[in-house]
Each structure stands twice: as C-alpha cells, then as structure tokens.
Design a protein around this motif. Structure first.
Motif, PDB file in Angstrom:
ATOM      1  N   ASP B 105       0.754  -1.202   0.089  1.00  0.00           N
ATOM      2  CA  ASP B 105       0.172   0.001   0.148  1.00  0.00           C
ATOM      3  C   ASP B 105       0.944   1.114  -0.018  1.00  0.00           C
ATOM      4  N   LEU B 106       2.212   1.088   0.011  1.00  0.00           N
ATOM      5  CA  LEU B 106       3.103   2.246   0.177  1.00  0.00           C
ATOM      6  C   LEU B 106       2.781   3.132   1.296  1.00  0.00           C
ATOM      7  N   ASP B 163       4.477  16.784   1.739  1.00  0.00           N
ATOM      8  CA  ASP B 163       3.581  16.388   0.764  1.00  0.00           C
ATOM      9  C   ASP B 163       3.266  14.937   0.717  1.00  0.00           C
ATOM     10  N   THR B 180      -6.580  13.552  11.872  1.00  0.00           N
ATOM     11  CA  THR B 180      -6.784  14.285  10.878  1.00  0.00           C
ATOM     12  C   THR B 180      -6.156  13.595   9.588  1.00  0.00           C
ATOM     13  N   GLY B 181      -6.986  13.728   8.565  1.00  0.00           N
ATOM     14  CA  GLY B 181      -6.185  13.093   7.402  1.00  0.00           C
ATOM     15  C   GLY B 181      -6.763  11.772   7.305  1.00  0.00           C
ATOM     16  N   SER B 182      -6.049  10.761   6.483  1.00  0.00           N
ATOM     17  CA  SER B 182      -6.498   9.491   6.631  1.00  0.00           C
ATOM     18  C   SER B 182      -5.144   8.430   6.694  1.00  0.00           C
ATOM     19  N   LYS B 183      -5.424   7.335   6.337  1.00  0.00           N
ATOM     20  CA  LYS B 183      -4.323   6.254   6.185  1.00  0.00           C
ATOM     21  C   LYS B 183      -4.018   5.780   5.023  1.00  0.00           C
ATOM     22  N   VAL B 184      -4.841   6.417   3.904  1.00  0.00           N
ATOM     23  CA  VAL B 184      -4.524   5.755   2.407  1.00  0.00           C
ATOM     24  C   VAL B 184      -4.095   6.955   1.827  1.00  0.00           C
ATOM     25  N   VAL B 185      -3.745   6.759   0.458  1.00  0.00           N
ATOM     26  CA  VAL B 185      -2.749   7.670  -0.321  1.00  0.00           C
ATOM     27  C   VAL B 185      -3.520   8.623  -0.810  1.00  0.00           C
ATOM     28  N   LYS B 186      -4.834   8.480  -0.466  1.00  0.00           N
ATOM     29  CA  LYS B 186      -5.589   9.935  -1.242  1.00  0.00           C
ATOM     30  C   LYS B 186      -7.008  10.005  -0.394  1.00  0.00           C
ATOM     31  N   SER B 187      -7.099  11.184   0.129  1.00  0.00           N
ATOM     32  CA  SER B 187      -8.304  11.346   0.658  1.00  0.00           C
ATOM     33  C   SER B 187      -8.505  12.842   0.789  1.00  0.00           C
ATOM     34  N   VAL B 188      -9.695  13.164   0.424  1.00  0.00           N
ATOM     35  CA  VAL B 188     -10.050  14.604   0.617  1.00  0.00           C
ATOM     36  C   VAL B 188     -11.302  14.870   1.591  1.00  0.00           C
ATOM     37  N   ALA B 189     -11.410  13.983   2.675  1.00  0.00           N
ATOM     38  CA  ALA B 189     -12.499  14.128   3.657  1.00  0.00           C
ATOM     39  C   ALA B 189     -12.010  15.096   4.602  1.00  0.00           C
ATOM     40  N   GLY B 190     -12.597  16.250   4.582  1.00  0.00           N
ATOM     41  CA  GLY B 190     -12.551  17.237   5.688  1.00  0.00           C
ATOM     42  C   GLY B 190     -11.139  17.998   5.496  1.00  0.00           C
ATOM     43  N   ASP B 192      -7.485  19.086   5.814  1.00  0.00           N
ATOM     44  CA  ASP B 192      -6.065  18.488   5.773  1.00  0.00           C
ATOM     45  C   ASP B 192      -5.334  19.220   6.859  1.00  0.00           C
TER      46      ASP B 192
END
Lengths: 485, 449
Positions: B105-106, B163, B180-190, B192
C-alpha cells in the motif's frame, strides 16, 4: 433578498453582472451532484477587490455566500443550500502570467483546467492534475476540492501543484497564502485552504506549478476474465516498485457500456480491464512497460495490448474519461460514489460492492483509479421510480462504510459538501470533527462563507439529503450544527 | 498554578503534577540538563510513552498554566529565537515505533518519536523509503522532522515531507486527541489539518502518530558531478535538464568551500560551483538518465563532469543532506539560513550571500529555489548589520528568509523575519483556535505567535 441589499451588490460588480431574476437564478441551483437549492442573488465579480467588497457586504447583512466555478462538483459544494449570494467566478478567467523558466503560471480561478495545459503545451509543459471533467471544470474549483485525476498516482493531486493563492478571507481581507516561491514562512495555511471546499475563503489568484511533459509515454491495456486477477495485478505492480503515471480499472459493465458509447476498442466480454501508463525517458518507459506486461500476464491477463500511436492512446483515454457520460446509456440516472481503500483490499471491497448492489437490487459499474485505491462505483437508478434514489443513497453509504472498515476514506477526490457530510462520522470521531470546527472558526467565525458544508447534520449517513426547494436547513438541524459549522 | 509560580517549582509540586498526569516527571536539574533547549534547562521533563499519557500530561499542564515545549531529539533546538526560559519539556522520543506498515500500500504509520534512521531500516527491508533527506538524519525523529519542516533536495522528485504526510493523530492543549487526514494515499474528507502541524514547530499541539506515504527505492542510483565557473552556468544546466524533460531525484549546487564537505567527491577539480545530480531508476534507466544529465551539463558549459556509482552517490548524499540544514557546521560558531526565491533568482541570491555573508559558504537546491548561507559568526565583523542588509534585499525582491540555526548569544537576539505579505493575523487566529491557552511554546513562532 431585499432590494436595498441587491442594489448594493449590483453597485459593486455593475448591474450587468448581478441578477435576482428567478430564471437566471435557477441556473445556479445545481452542481454535478443530486442536490439543488436556489440562491437569492448571483453576482459575477471582476476582481479580487470586488470579491472582497461583496464579502464585506454579505457580512454586514449576515447573508450567506459561496463561490462557484463551473459547477461540475459532485458533492454539492457549490449548492447555495442556505440561500444567499452566489459569487460566480466566470469573469475571473484570465491566465495572467506564464513563467516557463520558473515552471509556474498565475491564473484566475475561473480558468478551465485543461486550458492551462493547452496554453503551455508549446513550451513542453503541462499542469498535471487532470480530473475527468478537465475540459469544463475550473482551477478555482480544483483548489476548493483538492481535485485529483487520472494521472495523480505518480504526480500527486492539486495540493502538490499549487504554490500559492491570493484569497479573500471570510472577513473580507485579501491575503496571499504561499506565493511564487517555496516554503512560505509560518503555518501552512495554503495546505489547509486547498481542499477546504470553499469554506475558508475565496481564491482570486492561483499560482500553479508547471511540469515538463515526459519524453516518452507507453499505454497498456490489460484484459482479464476475472476482476480479482486485475486487482492483484494492481498490488503487484506497486509492490514491484513501479509507480505508473496512471493505473485505472474498469469492470465488465463499465467497459461494455463505454464501448457502445465511444468505441474506444475495449473488449466487451472481459471481467475487467486495466489501463496502465508508464512514462519517462524512452528506454526507461520501455523497460517499465515490459515489466508491467510481465506482471499482468503472470496474474492471468488474457491479453496485454499496447497503444501503437498517439491516436490509439488518446482513444483509450477518451474511453476512460467518457465513463460517466456513457452511463447515461445504462439508466436514466446514475450516482457516482467516491471512496478510497488501501489498494491491497481491492478484491475484498469490490466483492462487497457487488454484494451491496445485489442487496439493493441496483446495477453498479466500477470504473476507478485502481492505483490509488480510489473507487468510483457508478450506481444506476431510475429517478422516476419512487424510492429508487433513496435506495441508491443508502447503497452508496454502505459502500462508504465498507471503505472505512477497510481502513480507507469516504472521499478520494469528490469532496464532502452536502452529499457526504452526514457520513463524516463514519471516518471521524467527535474530537476529530471538533478540531476541524476549531480551524473553521479561525477562518470563518460567522459561518457565512459556504455554510453547512462538510460538517455532519442530524441526519444519518445514507439518509437522503436531497433538498427539493430553496431555503434553509430545518430548524432542528440548524440548531444542532451551530454557526461555526 | 499561575505561570510564574511554575518557575519556582519544588519537588512536592512536581510530584503532584506527575501524580495527576499519571507519569513521574524528571525534576532534578542534572536529570533535566540533557533536555535543554538552546542551553536553557527545563524545570520539568515529562516523557510519555503513549499518546494517552501525553494527553493526560498536557491536560494537567494546561490546567496549571504551564508552557510546554515539545522536544524530539533536540536537533533543531538552536533554531532562533532561543527561549528566554523553559518551564516544561514534553519529551516525544518515548512514543516511538512502527504501528502499521503495508508495503504494497506504500503506507506506514509510526509513533512520531520514531527516528528517521529506525524507520529507514524497516522500510529498506522492503526496498522502500520515506522519500526525504532532512539534515540531522542520524538522530532526528519523524515528529521533529515534520514539526521543523525539514526537507532536502529530494523534494525535486518526491515533494517535501509535508507532501507525503497522509494523516496524523495529535493531542491539543485541552488534552483532546484528534485524528486528521487518513491512512490511505488519497483522501479529501475534511480539512487537511496535518499540513498545519507540519512546520508548526510544536506550537499547535503534540504530534503523536503519523501516517506517511513511502516510495519504492530505485533499483539503481547514479550521481553526476559537474563543475562550473559560475552559479549562473550551473543554474542554466538545471534549467536545461527541465527543458529536456530529464527528471533526476535531486539536484544540489555548492560553492567551492561547501563542496569540500562532501567527502565522496574528493577533489573534483577546477570549478567555482559544483552541481551534484542524483539520478534513480531501473538498472538501465539510472545510467541512461545520468548520461543524459552529464551531456546537458557539458552543453551548458561545465568544465568537467564525473559519474558516481550507486554507493558513492549515496555516501555523497549523507554529507549533502547534512550540509543544507547546517548540521555539518559547528553549532557554536555558524549561523545557517535558508533563502527561498524563484529558481531563476538562485544565482542572484548566491551572489548576495557571498557579498553580505563575508566568509559565508553557500549551497542551494536550484530546482526548488532555496539558497543556504552558512556564516561563521566568529569571523564576521558586523553580522547583525549584514543580516539587516540581507533582509532588506530579500524583502525588496520578495524572497523569504528562515534562520535554521544560530550560535547561542546570537540566537537569543534573532527573530525569524516576517515577509510583509505574510498573513500573520490569520496565523494568530489559527493558534488561538487550536491552542487557546497558549500552552505550546508561546511567543517563539513567526511574528511572536
């Protein structure tokens, strides 16, 4: 809206650029999502100063407002749910400066995404973020949503390609967050502004990074009988140390529908198709393409085809970018879900998506950014059938639950807006949302700038949030969210 | 307890605080000495082992009106302005270790007290790395690297550490723990908000855990060393690389004095400026890229070029990364600063450094537009006067200056320059919203925030 306020709005932008005519207002009640609500006035400012004056006036009258680009957003971010004023950025559409030496351009928010790359193509440069709507969507909207695109796997999303923004704050100040140079001192306000869905201010100028176009690009189409084999290929490519420029997947329903629509050369009987694009120096791209071909074959691809020329490459990408449009052939309406999972969980979650479709009796096509684990299940429904839309929303919520349970996110690139605000609680707890509210209160203490977006209301995730009439949130919802939200 | 009483802490009060926070603080001066910030020994040191312990500690200290400085390995403690006094240090190094790592998952999630080296070792076993080359790499913690916004020339290909942060778990001054943020390589939920904590120097809260995006290690790396007679020529070569769509991992340039610190180069020859280009790729790809870079350098007027093999460029980079942040220079003598400008202005900024810096050694990340000046304060007649001249020239040209490290007496006098266009009032509001009690290191951030 009373006449006195409108007169003052019109005095700022000029009467030709302001309207309260119902016929005109109705054009601004939609974006690309299913929700809609009428604004009370629409104005088109021609400068940052005009934006600042409009914001100050809205503050004076306690009037909600929001900025709107091309209205292509898929989560309701540009819908004036609380009424008030829509600031259309359509007149702020100039590319102000192109600096090829420093690989940057200064643009106004209403510039169409694809027009930036077109303007610098002759210099061998491009603006990398390329959402599927890039022929229409504007850079201001891209900044608001932190848009991604087909090629963000290797190159990152909008936040990686924006150096600075001139912003009108919700207090009406004009400030620069970042600038033309790197590492602006102090807190990274630009970093939180990008992707804030228009709730922290309005961008009036944007400094974008330009990237040289790679020397060579190889596009492969890998065809599979089983979708699990395609999913495993995605993980193996990344685990093998190859980061393609793009790595897209389509299932059978998608490829068959797209093929009938644009004749991109996709097989219609395959369980899944991968599009893999690798770039670099000619030797490196060739080497990577060969390695990818091997991984595809080892994972059971029945055919791996490489685009022979630019025309064939473009046809493949046209097919992929036409996916949403093609869905119109499948059903009267469709709903694009957007969630992210760890890419190693693709087989598991795709199976769950299929089960969810079966449970609700809905057809779901999958066409998505597999390399990022960014799913876009397209749920076909018939808006005229009572209850179909509600079932669709509930199915989409179940898909998001599956994404979060797999360790992912409820949005990869479409944003939260109205559509998913009630699903924020799937991913975030009270303290997490409170931190976001604190940040919002620092920028937007009165909550007038694009109100009621992104933060949960009293509805549950999966309950239809469609608003059929202009107006405000129901009183109980309004009480529960408070002014900071 | 009012803030001023904390300055006269005695043992019983400290123990009471420790009882409430759930962990015993260090209180004896000899115990606290190794947690000093720029020579100022804290009165109390708490070393939470978990985020929950950190939360209780912070909540207790906030209630007592203490001011808290979060400290990782202390590698950036000499960044101006030095503190006038240090009440409490929250030692972040005990919250360390890898929490979750899925190579395919990098992504990797670590406690922020994990050292860069420790993480690198875990990732290297899977042929991956956290794509950053910050200074003080042998000691620095991930939390410290992010808080200090440390980066290196690898930003050219991979971006800065900012980045590559996907998510964070932080503790605020009220003790609340937020993700805050996520644990996946891409997220725009809320929002940053993780980006805000990067570069905040611990003034918004305590970073407990971080999820990072990692990258595959290139199978092969090569170096190209080219010497030029002027900074202008060296920058010209960098621009030509872009024009030819050559994408090396990183590029740095060095004046003759700073080149001497790069042991792998030995004596590279006759240039006043040396360009070092790090190329990565497959076994064939890295070589092809290095050859193309070398050719562009020669076409751009290089006096000589030299190719470095995989091991030698990595050895060279261990010095180059340390050079940029000033880590290679003696902390009690050198002022190290970074000036951000447009890439096309790098030669002008280098010239300014050599003019006003007296004996300054100058290096740069030309692709990003960052110039580093390393000034021996003990050998400069009027350093404060020279810094005023540099600040004035920077302001006139829209460049920004960051002081990275200063010798002690100077560090107490220096304030980070605030660019005229900087939205300080907005930053103040952000600080007030996230840390309303002013618990986290008040007064030392940009503009006295």
């Amino acid at each position: 809206m009373n006449d006195a306020i409108f007169e003052r709005l019109a005095a700022i932008v000029g009467r030709d650029h302001a309207t309260i005519q119902p016929g005109n207002l109705s054009n601004y009640q939609y974006d690309g999502s299913a929700d809609h609500a009428l604004p009370e006035a629409v104005v088109s400012p021609g400068s940052a100063q005009e934006v600042a004056a409009l914001v100050a006036l809205c503050n004076e009258y306690d009037c909600p407002y929001l900025a709107r680009g091309a209205g292509t957003g898929l989560s309701g971010g540009a819908i004036p749910e609380s009424g008030g004023v829509v600031l259309s950025m359509a007149r702020l559409c100039q590319i102000l400066e192109i600096d090829p030496v420093n690989r940057l351009a200064v643009v106004e928010p209403g510039v169409v995404n694809a027009n930036i790359s077109s303007a610098v193509k002759h210099l061998g440069l491009q603006f990398v973020p390329d959402p599927s709507s890039q022929g229409v969507c504007t850079i201001g909207g891209n900044v608001a949503e932190n848009s991604g695109g087909l090629h963000c796997l290797a190159y990152g999303v909008t936040s990686h390609h924006v150096l600075g923004c001139e912003v009108v704050t919700p207090q009406g100040d004009i400030v620069w967050l970042g600038g033309k140079t790197a590492d602006a001192p102090g807190y990274d306000l630009l970093g939180v502004f990008i992707g804030s869905e228009g709730t922290l201010g309005i961008a009036t100028k944007i400094v974008v990074k330009l990237t040289p176009v790679r020397q060579s690009s190889r596009t492969l189409l890998a065809v599979y009988d089983a979708i699990d084999d395609a999913s495993r290929t995605v993980s193996d490519i990344i685990a093998g140390g190859i980061i393609p420029a793009a790595l897209e997947m389509m299932d059978q329903l998608s490829t068959a529908t797209i093929e009938a629509f644009v004749h991109a050369g996709f097989p219609t009987d395959a369980g899944a198709v991968l599009i893999v694009e690798v770039e670099g120096l000619p030797e490196s791209a060739a080497e990577s393409a060969e390695a990818v071909r091997g991984i595809c074959t080892r994972n059971g691809a029945r055919e791996v085809r490489e685009a022979r020329d630019a025309a064939e490459r473009e046809r493949i990408w046209l097919g992929r970018k036409s996916a949403f449009g093609a869905m119109g052939r499948l059903s009267k309406s469709y709903y694009v879900a957007d969630g992210v999972i760890p890419r190693t969980k693709l087989p598991q979650v795709l199976a769950q998506v299929a089960q969810i479709g079966a449970r609700y009796g809905l057809r779901i096509a999958n066409v998505f950014h597999a390399g990022d684990g960014n799913l876009h299940p397209l749920i076909a429904f018939d808006d005229r059938k009572p209850g179909d839309y509600e079932r669709t929303v509930a199915a989409a919520a179940d898909i998001l639950r599956a994404c979060v349970e797999a360790g992912g996110s409820i949005s990869g690139e479409h944003g939260i807006g109205i559509e998913k605000r009630d699903c924020m609680t799937l991913q975030y707890g009270a303290a997490d949302l409170a931190l976001m509210a604190k940040l919002k209160s620092a920028f937007n203490p009165r909550g007038l700038c694009n109100p009621a977006k992104m933060f949960p209301t009293s509805r549950r995730c999966g309950e239809s949030s469609r608003i059929h009439a202009s107006g405000k949130l129901s009183a109980d919802v309004e009480r529960s969210i408070g002014p900071a939200f | 307890m009012p803030r001023n009483e904390l300055r006269t802490l005695n043992l019983p009060i400290a123990e009471e605080l420790g009882r409430r926070a759930g962990i015993r603080p260090r209180v004896r001066p000899e115990e606290c000495a190794s947690y000093a910030i720029a020579g100022k020994v804290p009165k109390l040191v708490f070393s939470p082992r978990t985020l929950s312990e950190a939360s209780k500690t912070i909540q207790t200290l906030t209630a007592e009106g203490a001011s808290v400085i979060v400290r990782g390995a202390g590698t950036k403690q000499f960044q101006p302005p030095s503190p006038v006094d240090v009440d409490v240090v929250l030692d972040a190094t005990r919250c360390s270790g890898v929490i979750d790592y899925v190579p395919a998952d990098l992504t990797v999630t670590v406690f922020a007290g994990t050292t860069f080296v420790e993480l690198a070792e875990v990732l290297r076993a899977q042929q991956q790395f956290f794509a950053a080359d910050p200074p003080f790499a042998s000691d620095a913690t991930i939390g410290g690297i992010l808080s200090g916004r440390s980066s290196g020339a690898l930003r050219q290909q991979y971006g800065t550490p900012r980045d590559n942060v996907l998510g964070m778990r932080v503790c605020l001054s009220d003790g609340s723990i937020a993700f805050t943020g996520s644990k996946v390589v891409k997220s725009v939920a809320g929002y940053d908000i993780a980006k805000l904590f990067v570069g905040a120097r611990g003034t918004l809260g305590f970073i407990g855990e971080v999820t990072l995006k990692v990258a595959p290690l290139p199978a092969e790396q090569r170096g190209v060393v080219a010497t030029f007679s002027s900074a202008n020529q060296a920058c010209g070569a960098v621009a030509q690389m872009s024009s030819h769509a050559l994408f090396p991992m990183a590029t740095t340039m060095h004046d003759a004095a700073s080149t001497r610190h790069i042991r792998a180069l030995g004596h590279v020859g006759d240039g006043d400026w040396t360009l070092v280009v790090r190329c990565g790729g497959s076994r064939a790809g890295a070589g092809t890229l290095a050859d193309a870079v070398s050719k562009v350098c020669m076409q751009s007027g290089a006096r000589s070029t030299l190719l470095l093999d995989h091991d030698r460029i990595l050895f060279g980079w261990s010095d180059i990364a340390e050079l940029a942040g000033g880590a290679i220079y003696a902390a009690d003598r050198f002022l190290n600063c970074a000036i951000a400008c447009l890439p096309s202005e790098v030669p002008a900024v280098c010239a300014m450094g050599q003019t006003h810096g007296g004996n300054a050694e100058v290096s740069a990340h030309p692709h990003a537009g960052i110039v580093f000046m390393h000034i021996d304060a003990t050998r400069h007649d009027d350093l404060i006067g020279a810094l005023h001249l540099v600040a004035a020239e920077a302001e006139a040209n829209g460049w920004s200056i960051a002081y990275l490290r200063a010798p002690l007496p100077l560090g107490a006098k220096l304030r980070q320059p605030v660019p005229p266009s900087s939205p300080i009032f907005l930053m103040r509001r952000v600080k007030a919203a996230l840390d309303p009690t002013g618990t986290f290191d008040p007064g030392r951030f940009l503009g006295g925030i």
